[in-house]
Design a protein around this motif. Structure first.
Motif, PDB file in Angstrom:
ATOM      1  N   LEU A  23      -5.866 185.385  29.693  1.00  0.00           N
ATOM      2  CA  LEU A  23      -6.530 186.259  28.719  1.00  0.00           C
ATOM      3  C   LEU A  23      -5.546 186.541  27.587  1.00  0.00           C
ATOM      4  O   LEU A  23      -4.519 187.191  27.783  1.00  0.00           O
ATOM      5  CB  LEU A  23      -6.942 187.566  29.402  1.00  0.00           C
ATOM      6  CG  LEU A  23      -7.664 188.599  28.538  1.00  0.00           C
ATOM      7  CD1 LEU A  23      -8.994 188.048  28.032  1.00  0.00           C
ATOM      8  CD2 LEU A  23      -7.876 189.885  29.327  1.00  0.00           C
ATOM      9  N   GLY A  25      -3.800 187.998  23.995  1.00  0.00           N
ATOM     10  CA  GLY A  25      -3.512 189.379  23.594  1.00  0.00           C
ATOM     11  C   GLY A  25      -4.695 190.128  23.021  1.00  0.00           C
ATOM     12  O   GLY A  25      -4.935 191.281  23.358  1.00  0.00           O
ATOM     13  N   TYR A  35      -2.939 190.217  15.659  1.00  0.00           N
ATOM     14  CA  TYR A  35      -2.352 191.010  16.741  1.00  0.00           C
ATOM     15  C   TYR A  35      -1.280 191.992  16.248  1.00  0.00           C
ATOM     16  O   TYR A  35      -1.312 193.183  16.574  1.00  0.00           O
ATOM     17  CB  TYR A  35      -1.759 190.097  17.833  1.00  0.00           C
ATOM     18  CG  TYR A  35      -1.258 190.905  18.996  1.00  0.00           C
ATOM     19  CD1 TYR A  35      -2.143 191.355  19.962  1.00  0.00           C
ATOM     20  CD2 TYR A  35       0.070 191.298  19.090  1.00  0.00           C
ATOM     21  CE1 TYR A  35      -1.714 192.151  21.006  1.00  0.00           C
ATOM     22  CE2 TYR A  35       0.513 192.092  20.123  1.00  0.00           C
ATOM     23  CZ  TYR A  35      -0.383 192.513  21.079  1.00  0.00           C
ATOM     24  OH  TYR A  35       0.048 193.319  22.106  1.00  0.00           O
ATOM     25  N   HIS A  48       6.789 200.786  22.607  1.00  0.00           N
ATOM     26  CA  HIS A  48       7.874 199.837  22.910  1.00  0.00           C
ATOM     27  C   HIS A  48       9.228 200.550  22.839  1.00  0.00           C
ATOM     28  O   HIS A  48      10.080 200.355  23.714  1.00  0.00           O
ATOM     29  CB  HIS A  48       7.853 198.666  21.920  1.00  0.00           C
ATOM     30  CG  HIS A  48       6.694 197.749  22.114  1.00  0.00           C
ATOM     31  ND1 HIS A  48       6.183 196.970  21.111  1.00  0.00           N
ATOM     32  CD2 HIS A  48       5.937 197.486  23.200  1.00  0.00           C
ATOM     33  CE1 HIS A  48       5.168 196.259  21.568  1.00  0.00           C
ATOM     34  NE2 HIS A  48       4.996 196.559  22.833  1.00  0.00           N
ATOM     35  N   GLY A  67       4.917 188.742  29.769  1.00  0.00           N
ATOM     36  CA  GLY A  67       3.724 188.898  28.921  1.00  0.00           C
ATOM     37  C   GLY A  67       4.143 189.356  27.537  1.00  0.00           C
ATOM     38  O   GLY A  67       3.545 190.246  26.954  1.00  0.00           O
ATOM     39  N   CYS A  68       5.156 188.675  26.994  1.00  0.00           N
ATOM     40  CA  CYS A  68       5.819 189.156  25.763  1.00  0.00           C
ATOM     41  C   CYS A  68       4.958 188.983  24.519  1.00  0.00           C
ATOM     42  O   CYS A  68       5.214 189.632  23.503  1.00  0.00           O
ATOM     43  CB  CYS A  68       7.146 188.432  25.568  1.00  0.00           C
ATOM     44  SG  CYS A  68       6.947 186.655  25.261  1.00  0.00           S
ATOM     45  N   GLY A  69       3.958 188.103  24.566  1.00  0.00           N
ATOM     46  CA  GLY A  69       3.110 187.892  23.392  1.00  0.00           C
ATOM     47  C   GLY A  69       3.939 187.509  22.182  1.00  0.00           C
ATOM     48  O   GLY A  69       4.764 186.589  22.225  1.00  0.00           O
ATOM     49  N   ASP A  90       5.403 184.153  28.487  1.00  0.00           N
ATOM     50  CA  ASP A  90       3.972 184.298  28.160  1.00  0.00           C
ATOM     51  C   ASP A  90       3.333 182.915  28.218  1.00  0.00           C
ATOM     52  O   ASP A  90       3.962 181.924  27.866  1.00  0.00           O
ATOM     53  CB  ASP A  90       3.807 184.873  26.739  1.00  0.00           C
ATOM     54  CG  ASP A  90       2.455 185.537  26.529  1.00  0.00           C
ATOM     55  OD1 ASP A  90       2.390 186.787  26.489  1.00  0.00           O
ATOM     56  OD2 ASP A  90       1.440 184.803  26.419  1.00  0.00           O
ATOM     57  N   PRO A  91       2.054 182.848  28.656  1.00  0.00           N
ATOM     58  CA  PRO A  91       1.387 181.533  28.680  1.00  0.00           C
ATOM     59  C   PRO A  91       0.899 181.078  27.307  1.00  0.00           C
ATOM     60  O   PRO A  91       0.530 179.909  27.150  1.00  0.00           O
ATOM     61  CB  PRO A  91       0.189 181.765  29.621  1.00  0.00           C
ATOM     62  CG  PRO A  91      -0.054 183.225  29.593  1.00  0.00           C
ATOM     63  CD  PRO A  91       1.255 183.891  29.300  1.00  0.00           C
ATOM     64  N   TYR A 116       3.691 181.811  33.389  1.00  0.00           N
ATOM     65  CA  TYR A 116       2.840 182.893  33.894  1.00  0.00           C
ATOM     66  C   TYR A 116       3.679 183.943  34.616  1.00  0.00           C
ATOM     67  O   TYR A 116       4.753 183.639  35.154  1.00  0.00           O
ATOM     68  CB  TYR A 116       1.774 182.301  34.820  1.00  0.00           C
ATOM     69  CG  TYR A 116       0.844 181.392  34.068  1.00  0.00           C
ATOM     70  CD1 TYR A 116      -0.349 181.863  33.545  1.00  0.00           C
ATOM     71  CD2 TYR A 116       1.201 180.065  33.826  1.00  0.00           C
ATOM     72  CE1 TYR A 116      -1.182 181.031  32.817  1.00  0.00           C
ATOM     73  CE2 TYR A 116       0.371 179.231  33.095  1.00  0.00           C
ATOM     74  CZ  TYR A 116      -0.824 179.719  32.589  1.00  0.00           C
ATOM     75  OH  TYR A 116      -1.641 178.897  31.858  1.00  0.00           O
ATOM     76  N   ALA A 117       3.141 185.160  34.670  1.00  0.00           N
ATOM     77  CA  ALA A 117       3.886 186.306  35.193  1.00  0.00           C
ATOM     78  C   ALA A 117       4.344 186.097  36.635  1.00  0.00           C
ATOM     79  O   ALA A 117       5.302 186.738  37.079  1.00  0.00           O
ATOM     80  CB  ALA A 117       3.017 187.559  35.114  1.00  0.00           C
ATOM     81  N   SER A 133       4.954 195.126  28.695  1.00  0.00           N
ATOM     82  CA  SER A 133       4.093 196.128  28.058  1.00  0.00           C
ATOM     83  C   SER A 133       2.715 195.548  27.778  1.00  0.00           C
ATOM     84  O   SER A 133       2.590 194.448  27.216  1.00  0.00           O
ATOM     85  CB  SER A 133       4.727 196.660  26.770  1.00  0.00           C
ATOM     86  OG  SER A 133       4.402 195.877  25.676  1.00  0.00           O
ATOM     87  N   LEU A 134       1.711 196.287  28.188  1.00  0.00           N
ATOM     88  CA  LEU A 134       0.295 195.992  27.906  1.00  0.00           C
ATOM     89  C   LEU A 134      -0.110 194.594  28.365  1.00  0.00           C
ATOM     90  O   LEU A 134      -1.046 194.012  27.833  1.00  0.00           O
ATOM     91  CB  LEU A 134       0.023 196.160  26.394  1.00  0.00           C
ATOM     92  CG  LEU A 134       0.366 197.532  25.827  1.00  0.00           C
ATOM     93  CD1 LEU A 134       0.133 197.559  24.323  1.00  0.00           C
ATOM     94  CD2 LEU A 134      -0.429 198.637  26.508  1.00  0.00           C
ATOM     95  N   HIS A 138      -3.837 192.063  31.845  1.00  0.00           N
ATOM     96  CA  HIS A 138      -4.326 190.713  31.525  1.00  0.00           C
ATOM     97  C   HIS A 138      -4.168 189.767  32.721  1.00  0.00           C
ATOM     98  O   HIS A 138      -4.557 188.607  32.641  1.00  0.00           O
ATOM     99  CB  HIS A 138      -3.543 190.131  30.336  1.00  0.00           C
ATOM    100  CG  HIS A 138      -3.952 190.711  29.018  1.00  0.00           C
ATOM    101  ND1 HIS A 138      -4.484 189.964  27.996  1.00  0.00           N
ATOM    102  CD2 HIS A 138      -3.915 191.981  28.561  1.00  0.00           C
ATOM    103  CE1 HIS A 138      -4.756 190.739  26.969  1.00  0.00           C
ATOM    104  NE2 HIS A 138      -4.412 191.968  27.285  1.00  0.00           N
TER     105      HIS A 138
END
Ligand SMILES: C[S@@+](CC[C@H](N)C(=O)[O-])C[C@H]1O[C@@H](n2cnc3c(N)ncnc32)[C@H](O)[C@@H]1O
Length: 247
Positions: A23, A25, A35, A48, A67-69, A90-91, A116-117, A133-134, A138
């Motif tokens: 999923l 961001g 984003y 943050h 999940g650093c985006g 992050d994927p 992946y995480a 974070s956030l 997901h």
């Protein structure tokens, strides 16, 4: 003279993971260009900064942002500790490319890993901190459990994990309108209708974080002293800061 910035993107996905869904961001891949603007307006930068303060990172330490985006939490770590050894996981390749461009502009060093995480890019007991974070909302149920176990594996004894996400006591979500620790999170979005908050709380992915969802996840993996250490009330919902220690 300042050290040259070293920015790289690595791909740690297995061939089977090439088509693994995730999923993004903003919920849709094509919304990624919005984003950073969206989250800045939504006051995420303050979250943050607070996460970095609460993590208690020391100079030179090894940190992975899961999940650093587009890298904003990682950049908050580097702003506080320019010599920290920071990696982002992050994927989403497109988000990692944005993070890389930003890192080069800022002249900071950052390793970005596509993956992946549930597989944190670090040797056993090698990390001083895992931050996120956030992102947890997901991640699906099995991967959340795997993430918590793998964070335990990768952290050295005594090291901490700090997770910031929607979550915490369910009743808290609609109670206080003022932030618990004094920063006012959101500017233009502060007056978004209550509907948005309740829709977010009903999202099944967010629901997994509610109550003691995140502390229980970390405690179940073997972390010690897993608990909410602070919260903030955001227009989109209650944000919990959860911390735990690798025994
Ligand atoms: C809302 S964004 C948060 C990004 C960043 N941490 C921040 O605070 O701005 C959620 C991120 O989680 C990532 N994500 C989704 N599934 C994931 C997974 N299984 N493992 C790691 N990250 C994942 C998304 O690609 C996205 O970049």
């Amino acid at each position: 003279m300042a050290a040259a910035s070293d920015v790289r993107i690595l791909d740690q996905r297995t061939p089977q993971e090439r088509d693994r869904p995730f999923l993004p961001g903003m919920g849709r891949t094509w919304l990624l260009p919005l984003y950073d603007v969206f989250t800045r307006l939504a006051g995420v930068r303050a979250l943050h900064q607070r996460a970095v303060e609460l993590a208690g990172i020391a100079p030179g330490q090894a940190v992975v942002d899961v999940g650093c985006g587009t890298g904003n939490l990682a950049f908050a770590v580097l702003a506080a500790h320019p010599d920290a050894q920071v990696s982002g996981l992050d994927p989403d390749r497109a988000a990692l490319r944005r993070a890389a461009r930003k890192a080069r502009r800022r002249r900071v060093s950052l390793t970005l890993v596509q993956g992946y995480a549930d597989r944190i890019p670090a040797e056993d007991a090698s990390l001083d901190h895992v931050v996120s974070s956030l992102a947890l909302h997901h991640v699906d149920d099995d991967s959340r459990i795997a993430f918590a176990r793998d964070a335990l594996r990768a952290l050295r004894p005594g090291a901490k994990i700090t997770v910031v996400d929607f979550g915490g006591p369910v009743h808290g979500a609609e109670q206080a309108r003022q932030p618990a620790h004094g920063h006012r999170p959101a500017h233009a979005l502060r007056h978004l209708p209550r509907l948005l908050r309740s829709r977010m709380a009903q999202n099944p992915a967010v629901a997994r974080n509610l109550g003691d969802g995140i502390p229980a996840l970390l405690a179940g993996a073997g972390f010690g002293d897993a608990r909410e250490i602070e919260h903030a009330d955001h227009p989109f919902g209650r944000i919990t800061f959860v911390q735990a220690t690798r025994p």
